[in-house]
Design a protein around this motif. Structure first.
Motif, PDB file in Angstrom:
ATOM      1  N   LEU A  91       0.833  -1.201   0.000  1.00  0.00           N
ATOM      2  CA  LEU A  91       0.000   0.000   0.000  1.00  0.00           C
ATOM      3  C   LEU A  91       0.872   1.256   0.000  1.00  0.00           C
ATOM      4  N   ALA A  92       1.956   1.236   0.749  1.00  0.00           N
ATOM      5  CA  ALA A  92       2.857   2.397   0.796  1.00  0.00           C
ATOM      6  C   ALA A  92       3.506   2.650  -0.562  1.00  0.00           C
ATOM      7  N   VAL A  93       3.902   1.593  -1.258  1.00  0.00           N
ATOM      8  CA  VAL A  93       4.514   1.751  -2.583  1.00  0.00           C
ATOM      9  C   VAL A  93       3.527   2.407  -3.542  1.00  0.00           C
ATOM     10  N   TRP A  94       2.313   1.895  -3.608  1.00  0.00           N
ATOM     11  CA  TRP A  94       1.328   2.444  -4.542  1.00  0.00           C
ATOM     12  C   TRP A  94       0.879   3.841  -4.131  1.00  0.00           C
ATOM     13  N   LEU A  95       0.742   4.073  -2.841  1.00  0.00           N
ATOM     14  CA  LEU A  95       0.354   5.399  -2.369  1.00  0.00           C
ATOM     15  C   LEU A  95       1.444   6.422  -2.667  1.00  0.00           C
ATOM     16  N   THR A  96       2.691   6.031  -2.473  1.00  0.00           N
ATOM     17  CA  THR A  96       3.806   6.928  -2.770  1.00  0.00           C
ATOM     18  C   THR A  96       3.895   7.203  -4.258  1.00  0.00           C
ATOM     19  N   PHE A  97       3.705   6.181  -5.059  1.00  0.00           N
ATOM     20  CA  PHE A  97       3.783   6.338  -6.511  1.00  0.00           C
ATOM     21  C   PHE A  97       2.643   7.194  -7.052  1.00  0.00           C
ATOM     22  N   LEU A  98       1.421   6.939  -6.607  1.00  0.00           N
ATOM     23  CA  LEU A  98       0.257   7.613  -7.180  1.00  0.00           C
ATOM     24  C   LEU A  98      -0.061   8.961  -6.537  1.00  0.00           C
ATOM     25  N   LEU A  99       0.101   9.085  -5.232  1.00  0.00           N
ATOM     26  CA  LEU A  99      -0.296  10.304  -4.526  1.00  0.00           C
ATOM     27  C   LEU A  99       0.834  10.922  -3.712  1.00  0.00           C
ATOM     28  N   GLY A 100       2.039  10.460  -3.935  1.00  0.00           N
ATOM     29  CA  GLY A 100       3.173  10.971  -3.173  1.00  0.00           C
ATOM     30  C   GLY A 100       3.452  12.436  -3.412  1.00  0.00           C
ATOM     31  N   ALA A 101       3.148  12.927  -4.591  1.00  0.00           N
ATOM     32  CA  ALA A 101       3.408  14.336  -4.896  1.00  0.00           C
ATOM     33  C   ALA A 101       2.549  15.268  -4.057  1.00  0.00           C
ATOM     34  N   LEU A 102       1.519  14.737  -3.427  1.00  0.00           N
ATOM     35  CA  LEU A 102       0.687  15.531  -2.525  1.00  0.00           C
ATOM     36  C   LEU A 102       1.064  15.310  -1.062  1.00  0.00           C
ATOM     37  N   GLY A 103       2.021  14.427  -0.812  1.00  0.00           N
ATOM     38  CA  GLY A 103       2.493  14.175   0.540  1.00  0.00           C
ATOM     39  C   GLY A 103       1.650  13.204   1.334  1.00  0.00           C
ATOM     40  N   LEU A 104       0.681  12.535   0.713  1.00  0.00           N
ATOM     41  CA  LEU A 104      -0.221  11.655   1.446  1.00  0.00           C
ATOM     42  C   LEU A 104       0.467  10.392   1.958  1.00  0.00           C
ATOM     43  N   HIS A 105       1.502   9.945   1.274  1.00  0.00           N
ATOM     44  CA  HIS A 105       2.205   8.741   1.727  1.00  0.00           C
ATOM     45  C   HIS A 105       2.894   8.973   3.068  1.00  0.00           C
ATOM     46  N   ARG A 106       3.351  10.181   3.300  1.00  0.00           N
ATOM     47  CA  ARG A 106       4.018  10.482   4.564  1.00  0.00           C
ATOM     48  C   ARG A 106       3.013  10.485   5.713  1.00  0.00           C
ATOM     49  N   TRP A 107       1.787  10.911   5.443  1.00  0.00           N
ATOM     50  CA  TRP A 107       0.757  10.871   6.464  1.00  0.00           C
ATOM     51  C   TRP A 107       0.438   9.413   6.811  1.00  0.00           C
TER      52      TRP A 107
ATOM     53  N   ASN B 293      11.145   7.242  -4.394  1.00  0.00           N
ATOM     54  CA  ASN B 293      10.815   6.874  -3.028  1.00  0.00           C
ATOM     55  C   ASN B 293       9.983   5.598  -2.994  1.00  0.00           C
ATOM     56  N   ALA B 294       9.051   5.435  -3.933  1.00  0.00           N
ATOM     57  CA  ALA B 294       8.248   4.216  -4.019  1.00  0.00           C
ATOM     58  C   ALA B 294       9.134   3.010  -4.322  1.00  0.00           C
ATOM     59  N   ILE B 295      10.133   3.190  -5.177  1.00  0.00           N
ATOM     60  CA  ILE B 295      11.063   2.103  -5.493  1.00  0.00           C
ATOM     61  C   ILE B 295      11.858   1.712  -4.254  1.00  0.00           C
ATOM     62  N   VAL B 296      12.322   2.707  -3.515  1.00  0.00           N
ATOM     63  CA  VAL B 296      13.092   2.426  -2.284  1.00  0.00           C
ATOM     64  C   VAL B 296      12.220   1.666  -1.292  1.00  0.00           C
ATOM     65  N   TYR B 297      10.981   2.088  -1.115  1.00  0.00           N
ATOM     66  CA  TYR B 297      10.085   1.378  -0.204  1.00  0.00           C
ATOM     67  C   TYR B 297       9.845  -0.050  -0.671  1.00  0.00           C
ATOM     68  N   GLY B 298       9.618  -0.219  -1.960  1.00  0.00           N
ATOM     69  CA  GLY B 298       9.324  -1.549  -2.478  1.00  0.00           C
ATOM     70  C   GLY B 298      10.487  -2.518  -2.388  1.00  0.00           C
ATOM     71  N   LEU B 299      11.703  -2.001  -2.504  1.00  0.00           N
ATOM     72  CA  LEU B 299      12.875  -2.871  -2.458  1.00  0.00           C
ATOM     73  C   LEU B 299      13.459  -3.030  -1.055  1.00  0.00           C
ATOM     74  N   MET B 300      12.857  -2.371  -0.082  1.00  0.00           N
ATOM     75  CA  MET B 300      13.337  -2.467   1.290  1.00  0.00           C
ATOM     76  C   MET B 300      13.086  -3.880   1.825  1.00  0.00           C
ATOM     77  N   ALA B 301      14.063  -4.412   2.529  1.00  0.00           N
ATOM     78  CA  ALA B 301      13.925  -5.748   3.113  1.00  0.00           C
ATOM     79  C   ALA B 301      12.775  -5.754   4.116  1.00  0.00           C
ATOM     80  N   PRO B 302      12.029  -6.849   4.192  1.00  0.00           N
ATOM     81  CA  PRO B 302      10.899  -6.898   5.132  1.00  0.00           C
ATOM     82  C   PRO B 302      11.302  -6.604   6.580  1.00  0.00           C
ATOM     83  N   GLU B 303      12.455  -7.086   6.989  1.00  0.00           N
ATOM     84  CA  GLU B 303      12.907  -6.832   8.357  1.00  0.00           C
ATOM     85  C   GLU B 303      13.149  -5.344   8.597  1.00  0.00           C
TER      86      GLU B 303
END
Length: 157
Positions: free
Chosen positions: A6-22, A76-86
């Motif tokens: 959800l964070a990856v898609w939210l950052t990709f689609l609505l990140g320019a409005l800052g909603l992913h940070r919320w 930022n969405a790419i970084v979140y998506g490739l982050m290790a689960p741990e």
């Protein structure tokens, strides 16, 4: 629990409005408040270019703001998506165990990373190309205006 997909898609689609940070930080921090500014300025530049033409000086100064903001959010969405689960769970789900399913990567996450990579790269390259093209066109116009001789004054005779 903050879900990585959800964070990856939210950052990709609505990140320019800052909603992913919320969503991720559970607060509207300073960066989340600042992100809409270049987004809206860039959108205003696009509107100016569509209504006044691409020769408008303000449009070519404002449009790259939108492009760079969108490209940064895609990164930022790419970084979140490739982050290790741990690491994801440690950073965004501190109360959960490190192997919690919210930090897991699945096919939908990978599709989000791929979409962010494709769109982010395209937007970044288009913004750079547009900026440099307009910059060099204005430089050529200035050079041509300097190289043309001044009109001769007729003397009163």
């Amino acid at each position: 629990m903050k879900n990585k997909t959800l964070a990856v898609w939210l950052t990709f689609l609505l990140g320019a409005l800052g909603l992913h940070r919320w969503y991720l930080l559970e607060r509207y921090d300073a960066l989340a408040r600042l992100l809409p500014i270049p987004t809206l300025l860039g959108a205003y530049g696009v509107w100016r270019a569509r209504s006044l033409g691409v020769d408008d000086l303000w449009s070519w100064l404002l449009i790259p703001m939108l492009g760079f903001t969108l490209a940064g959010c895609a990164l930022n969405a790419i970084v979140y998506g490739l982050m290790a689960p741990e690491k994801w769970n440690q950073r965004f789900n501190a109360q959960a165990p490190v192997d919690a399913p919210a930090g897991a990567t699945n096919w939908v996450t990978i599709l989000g990373v791929g979409a962010a990579l494709a769109v982010g790269t395209t937007v970044l390259m288009a913004s750079i190309a547009f900026s440099f093209q307009r910059y060099f066109e204005y430089q050529m116009e200035d050079a041509q205006s300097l190289s043309q001789p001044a009109p001769l004054k007729k003397s009163a005779g």
